[in-house]
Design a protein around this motif. Structure first.
Motif, PDB file in Angstrom:
ATOM      1  N   ALA A 412     -11.370   1.248  -1.263  1.00 42.58           N
ATOM      2  CA  ALA A 412     -12.115   1.494  -2.567  1.00 42.58           C
ATOM      3  C   ALA A 412     -11.847   3.281  -2.230  1.00 42.58           C
ATOM      4  O   ALA A 412     -13.768   3.291  -3.415  1.00 42.58           O
ATOM      5  N   ASN A 413     -12.187   3.526  -1.184  1.00 48.12           N
ATOM      6  CA  ASN A 413     -12.831   5.145  -0.804  1.00 48.12           C
ATOM      7  C   ASN A 413     -12.297   6.442  -2.025  1.00 48.12           C
ATOM      8  O   ASN A 413     -10.927   5.924  -2.737  1.00 48.12           O
ATOM      9  N   LEU A 414     -12.671   6.746  -2.895  1.00 49.83           N
ATOM     10  CA  LEU A 414     -12.635   7.657  -3.837  1.00 49.83           C
ATOM     11  C   LEU A 414     -11.710   8.749  -4.072  1.00 49.83           C
ATOM     12  O   LEU A 414     -11.186   9.588  -3.156  1.00 49.83           O
ATOM     13  N   GLY A 415     -10.005   8.164  -4.355  1.00 49.16           N
ATOM     14  CA  GLY A 415      -9.004   8.723  -4.339  1.00 49.16           C
ATOM     15  C   GLY A 415      -7.979   7.681  -4.503  1.00 49.16           C
ATOM     16  O   GLY A 415      -8.142   7.015  -5.679  1.00 49.16           O
ATOM     17  N   GLN A 416      -6.587   8.230  -4.165  1.00 45.10           N
ATOM     18  CA  GLN A 416      -5.610   7.643  -4.450  1.00 45.10           C
ATOM     19  C   GLN A 416      -5.484   6.252  -3.394  1.00 45.10           C
ATOM     20  O   GLN A 416      -5.421   6.809  -2.333  1.00 45.10           O
ATOM     21  N   ASN A 417      -5.942   4.970  -3.252  1.00 47.97           N
ATOM     22  CA  ASN A 417      -5.427   4.283  -2.299  1.00 47.97           C
ATOM     23  C   ASN A 417      -4.483   3.205  -3.004  1.00 47.97           C
ATOM     24  O   ASN A 417      -3.931   2.651  -3.796  1.00 47.97           O
ATOM     25  N   SER A 418      -2.820   2.662  -1.922  1.00 49.26           N
ATOM     26  CA  SER A 418      -1.845   2.388  -1.926  1.00 49.26           C
ATOM     27  C   SER A 418      -1.633   1.344  -0.973  1.00 49.26           C
ATOM     28  O   SER A 418      -1.315   2.287   0.105  1.00 49.26           O
ATOM     29  N   ALA A 419      -1.574   0.380  -1.023  1.00 50.32           N
ATOM     30  CA  ALA A 419      -1.116  -0.695   0.437  1.00 50.32           C
ATOM     31  C   ALA A 419       0.165  -1.379   0.301  1.00 50.32           C
ATOM     32  O   ALA A 419       0.827  -1.546  -0.853  1.00 50.32           O
ATOM     33  N   SER A 420       0.309  -1.991   1.164  1.00 44.67           N
ATOM     34  CA  SER A 420       1.775  -1.865   2.041  1.00 44.67           C
ATOM     35  C   SER A 420       1.718  -3.191   2.440  1.00 44.67           C
ATOM     36  O   SER A 420       1.036  -2.945   3.509  1.00 44.67           O
ATOM     37  N   SER A 422       1.434  -6.684   5.231  1.00 44.63           N
ATOM     38  CA  SER A 422       2.555  -7.611   5.600  1.00 44.63           C
ATOM     39  C   SER A 422       2.722  -8.360   5.072  1.00 44.63           C
ATOM     40  O   SER A 422       2.384  -8.775   3.728  1.00 44.63           O
ATOM     41  N   THR A 423       3.647  -9.568   5.622  1.00 42.53           N
ATOM     42  CA  THR A 423       5.028 -10.857   5.175  1.00 42.53           C
ATOM     43  C   THR A 423       4.141 -12.033   4.629  1.00 42.53           C
ATOM     44  O   THR A 423       3.293 -12.522   4.173  1.00 42.53           O
ATOM     45  N   SER A 424       2.771 -11.844   6.355  1.00 45.70           N
ATOM     46  CA  SER A 424       1.618 -13.024   6.371  1.00 45.70           C
ATOM     47  C   SER A 424       0.243 -12.446   5.581  1.00 45.70           C
ATOM     48  O   SER A 424      -0.799 -13.242   5.146  1.00 45.70           O
ATOM     49  N   PHE A 425       0.329 -11.065   5.102  1.00 50.51           N
ATOM     50  CA  PHE A 425      -1.047 -10.826   4.445  1.00 50.51           C
ATOM     51  C   PHE A 425      -1.782 -10.613   5.643  1.00 50.51           C
ATOM     52  O   PHE A 425      -2.960 -10.637   5.090  1.00 50.51           O
ATOM     53  N   ASP A 426      -1.940 -10.371   6.727  1.00 55.86           N
ATOM     54  CA  ASP A 426      -2.578 -10.394   7.471  1.00 55.86           C
ATOM     55  C   ASP A 426      -2.945  -9.085   7.734  1.00 55.86           C
ATOM     56  O   ASP A 426      -4.421  -8.865   7.484  1.00 55.86           O
ATOM     57  N   TYR A 427      -2.236  -8.062   7.507  1.00 56.56           N
ATOM     58  CA  TYR A 427      -2.728  -7.159   6.965  1.00 56.56           C
ATOM     59  C   TYR A 427      -1.828  -5.924   6.098  1.00 56.56           C
ATOM     60  O   TYR A 427      -0.725  -6.378   5.332  1.00 56.56           O
ATOM     61  N   PHE A 428      -2.227  -4.526   6.107  1.00 55.83           N
ATOM     62  CA  PHE A 428      -1.783  -3.746   5.177  1.00 55.83           C
ATOM     63  C   PHE A 428      -2.033  -2.482   5.816  1.00 55.83           C
ATOM     64  O   PHE A 428      -2.532  -1.721   6.276  1.00 55.83           O
ATOM     65  N   ILE A 429      -1.182  -1.749   5.306  1.00 49.96           N
ATOM     66  CA  ILE A 429      -0.952  -0.454   5.664  1.00 49.96           C
ATOM     67  C   ILE A 429      -1.372   0.844   3.878  1.00 49.96           C
ATOM     68  O   ILE A 429      -0.582   0.729   2.869  1.00 49.96           O
ATOM     69  N   ASN A 430      -2.320   0.764   4.542  1.00 48.00           N
ATOM     70  CA  ASN A 430      -3.030   2.020   3.276  1.00 48.00           C
ATOM     71  C   ASN A 430      -2.805   3.157   3.138  1.00 48.00           C
ATOM     72  O   ASN A 430      -2.485   4.330   4.252  1.00 48.00           O
ATOM     73  N   THR A 431      -1.815   4.127   2.045  1.00 47.20           N
ATOM     74  CA  THR A 431      -2.015   5.023   1.949  1.00 47.20           C
ATOM     75  C   THR A 431      -2.644   5.463   1.344  1.00 47.20           C
ATOM     76  O   THR A 431      -3.425   5.629  -0.053  1.00 47.20           O
ATOM     77  N   PHE A 432      -3.803   6.647   2.080  1.00 49.43           N
ATOM     78  CA  PHE A 432      -4.916   7.179   0.986  1.00 49.43           C
ATOM     79  C   PHE A 432      -4.516   9.164   0.728  1.00 49.43           C
ATOM     80  O   PHE A 432      -3.952   9.422   1.633  1.00 49.43           O
ATOM     81  N   SER A 433      -5.132   9.464  -0.327  1.00 49.90           N
ATOM     82  CA  SER A 433      -5.171  11.000  -0.320  1.00 49.90           C
ATOM     83  C   SER A 433      -6.009  10.938  -1.476  1.00 49.90           C
ATOM     84  O   SER A 433      -6.486  10.322  -2.621  1.00 49.90           O
ATOM     85  N   ASN A 434      -6.740  12.309  -1.632  1.00 53.84           N
ATOM     86  CA  ASN A 434      -8.046  13.011  -2.736  1.00 53.84           C
ATOM     87  C   ASN A 434      -7.471  14.370  -3.067  1.00 53.84           C
ATOM     88  O   ASN A 434      -6.766  14.996  -1.648  1.00 53.84           O
ATOM     89  N   VAL A 435      -8.244  15.176  -3.431  1.00 59.54           N
ATOM     90  CA  VAL A 435      -7.712  16.538  -3.949  1.00 59.54           C
ATOM     91  C   VAL A 435      -8.214  17.265  -2.466  1.00 59.54           C
ATOM     92  O   VAL A 435      -7.504  18.745  -2.388  1.00 59.54           O
TER      93      VAL A 435
END
Length: 737
Positions: A412-420, A422-435
């Motif tokens: 939840a860092n201020l900006g755009q967080n988008s998650a992918s 894992s099938t098991s929901f143990d991990y996620f790869i977060n794509t983050f960017s802000n201005v």
């Protein structure tokens, strides 16, 4: 002597550093790909939940590869397939796994049809045997594995087929497909554009049934576009395009039984003039779901259909005084209960229903919006989603129990967080960017959001951009004189002087549910705005009423009157900004593309005493010219609401033009037809109004290809400089002019 040499070297270093940090952006750099971001392409989580794959492409050798990585270590585990190891394929541009991950569909020779539709030659690669086989000997659409991985469904020339991968036998399910008449298994133009999907067929869980939508568009009016090309005589593209108030395709729903080769039609006779916005088999192999909308799109029924008897029942019905949005969030849980998102409490939230359609729980609540639903972890009973809980211009990733308890912020860092995940929901790869931060990909633990490792950081891009010493993009809330609080951003010149008056150039899109004031990394247009700021302009953007992510009431206020309140807000925003001592109210311009072009055209006409110039790219100039699904969702039909259509269409206000106006369109625009611009031109001519315009032969709604974007933005930049000069003209110069 040595000290003098060191002094010269130190001076040279600082001069070089100063030059490097004051580089000027150029259009050639912006549109030449100088600021491209590094991304993870076609990310797929493997079934074991411990590994994932991505598509890697070597620009030097032209070799494509599907590489597998370990989540925890981020080490490459294996290359599952490489194009240099396959005789049949030189390269591929995408891949899809079978459910058991023993096979891959590889896409080659792909060509775009419309916005989302593609034709291509597709191969099935068997990872176990190492064999690669062509699915069909001509270009096809939407090849899709059956859940058992033994068959592939696809569409060829508007007919639905499937191939048995065990014996290579191809079965043709439909035979009546015909261009501009009958379509089976993929959507027509207007469904593809406005309901945002192409594949209109689905396999059931066992892979022994295929449900599909049939479109009969034989009585839909046709639209034609000249294609100039390179030949001596131009060609013509003719396709079905239902404009507002006109006839839509007649749709029907069918289920094919693979074992018996029988085809059944679902009885939808209780509905008239309707849309089938989604179809999807449930976890029950014999139950198909379908979402049906009335033509006004203010009533949506979720149907469950027995695949054997084709009997149907409504399990959920949504109504709205304006319209109901269609999403892809419908998710069936193992017990066939389902997740649904809705705006019915005023904000988009997650709901849990049992398999009969009984509401079990509103899972999320608050004056914020759920913007993506990621999935449900049946092991711990938790839901994962993205929302605007840190502000409507930001996105965060969260988890919550399906009972609505135990919410946690995962990213939840201020900006755009988008998650992918894992099938098991143990991990996620977060794509983050802000201005201030280019997209970074980081591995997180799903239980607490802890960062495990950075995968891609785009550090080189960040340093490259830093060398330009760009001004900052400032976010703020602009309150109009009428009291409307609107999200906004502004870019001022780096050497901004508050005692100086600057010209103001405004950008907006403004379409229903859209958002431009977003705390994210730069798009190509952002670099253009920074370039203009470097040259002495203030650039601003305001999201007026009708835009998204601030609740249904804010978004739907424009219902039946597109172009009224949005234009009013842009005019009022310009007036407010013009009151600031450092903005010259006599030098304010506005531009936009598509809906934004419709808006900028209206702004310089209805706000002719505020805006001195406007650029409109590919604009709608009358909603009568646009398609049924989009236009009627917000306006009803022209027959029902003629005033709403005509009073806010720029084509009907041309006599108000005072300032400088640049009108741009591609002649091959299948979406917003060049007819809009041609009719606008004729209206301006007959009103004896002077204006500038440009046509781009055979270019679609995006107006790109080769040097097209560079030429287009050069033209717009030159127009801005001429009509919105950086230095204010003196009274004497105005008289001489």
């Amino acid at each position: 002597m040595q000290l003098r040499v060191w002094g010269v070297l130190i001076l040279s270093f600082f001069v070089s550093l100063t030059v490097a940090q004051n580089k000027q952006l150029t259009l050639e750099e912006i549109w030449g790909g100088e600021f491209r971001t590094e991304r993870m392409q076609s990310l797929h989580s493997m079934n074991n939940g411990k590994e994932y794959t991505v598509l890697n492409f070597d620009k030097v050798t032209g070799v494509s590869a599907v590489d597998k990585y370990d989540y925890k270590t981020q080490q490459k585990v294996a290359t599952l397939i490489s194009s240099n190891a396959i005789n049949e394929i030189s390269t591929f541009t995408d891949y899809k796994f079978s459910a058991d991950e023993t096979k891959l569909i590889l896409a080659t020779e792909v060509e775009q049809v419309y916005r989302r539709s593609r034709l291509g030659m597709y191969f099935v690669h068997d990872i176990t045997s190492g064999t690669t086989k062509l699915i069909f000997d001509q270009k096809i659409q939407e090849p899709t594995f059956s859940p058992d991985g033994k068959k592939v469904g696809f569409v060829f020339e508007n007919n639905l087929y499937f191939k048995n991968l065990e014996n290579d036998e191809i079965t043709q399910i439909t035979t009546d497909g015909k261009k501009n008449a009958i379509i089976n298994g993929v959507t027509d133009w207007v469904y593809e554009e406005e309901f945002a999907f192409v594949r209109a067929f689905d396999w059931n869980k066992k892979g022994d049934k295929i449900a599909f939508i049939r479109f009969d568009e034989s009585t839909v009016p046709e639209f034609s576009m000249d294609v100039y090309g390179q030949a001596l005589y131009p060609d013509q593209q003719v396709f079905k395009y239902p404009k507002a108030g006109e006839k839509n395709a007649d749709v029907s729903l069918h289920i094919f039984d693979v074992n018996t080769s029988s085809l059944k039609t679902v009885d939808l006779s209780s509905y008239s003039d309707f849309y089938i916005a989604r179809i999807k088999f449930t976890k029950d192999t014999n139950v198909l779901s379908a979402q049906l909308l009335n033509r006004h799109q203010n009533k949506l029924d979720l149907l469950f259909i027995d695949a054997n008897s084709v009997a149907s029942k409504v399990v959920l019905s949504e109504t709205d005084k304006a319209y109901v949005d269609v999403t892809d969030n419908l998710t069936f849980l193992p017990n066939n209960s389902f997740i649904w998102t809705s705006e019915k409490d005023g904000f988009n939230h997650i709901y849990h229903y049992d398999k009969t359609g009984k509401l079990l729980k509103q899972v999320t609540k608050g004056d914020w919006e759920v913007t993506r639903y990621y999935g449900f972890n049946k092991r711990n009973g938790r839901i994962y989603y993205q929302s605007t809980e840190t502000g409507s211009s930001n996105r965060g990733v969260y988890t919550i129990g399906i009972n609505g308890k135990g919410k946690k912020a995962l990213a939840a860092n201020l900006g755009q967080n988008s998650a992918s995940f894992s099938t098991s929901f143990d991990y996620f790869i977060n794509t983050f960017s802000n201005v201030n931060t280019p997209p970074s990909y980081t591995l997180h633990e799903s239980k607490n959001g802890k960062v495990v490792k950075e995968i891609v950081g785009n550090k080189e891009l960040k340093q490259k951009v830093a060398d330009y010493n760009l001004p900052s993009k400032e976010f703020f809330t602009l309150t109009t004189e009428k009291g409307h609080a609107l999200n906004a951003w502004m870019i001022k010149p780096k050497d901004f002087n508050q005692n100086k008056e600057y010209p103001l150039f405004m950008f907006q899109y403004s379409g229903p549910g859209s958002q431009q004031v977003s705390n994210r990394w730069n798009s190509s247009n952002d670099y253009w705005y920074y370039m203009l700021a470097q040259q002495g302009y203030i650039v601003a953007c305001v999201d007026g009423r009708g835009t998204g992510f601030k609740g249904a009431e804010f978004k739907k206020v424009t219902y039946k009157e597109l172009g009224k309140y949005e234009v009013e807000d842009q005019i009022d925003a310009a007036i407010e900004l013009g009151k600031r001592p450092y903005i010259d109210a006599e030098r304010i311009g506005i531009w936009g593309w598509s809906y934004g072009g419709f808006m900028s055209s209206n702004a310089i006409l209805k706000g002719n005493d505020v805006f001195k110039m406007a650029i409109a790219v590919a604009p709608v100039t009358s909603w009568r010219f646009y398609d049924t699904i989009y236009t009627e969702r917000y306006m009803q039909t022209p027959q029902e609401n003629p005033g709403g259509y005509d009073e806010n269409s720029p084509i009907n206000h041309v006599e108000k033009l005072k300032g400088d106006y640049l009108l741009i369109h591609g002649t091959g625009d299948d979406n917003v037809h060049v007819q809009n611009t041609m009719r606008m031109v004729e209206a301006l001519v007959q009103a004896n109004k002077q204006f500038d315009w440009a046509l781009y032969p055979d270019k679609n709604h995006g107006i790109y290809g080769g040097a097209t974007r560079l030429q287009l933005y050069t033209k717009m930049t030159n127009f801005i400089k001429r009509t919105l000069p950086v230095e204010k003209e003196s009274t004497l110069e105005k008289i001489k002019g």
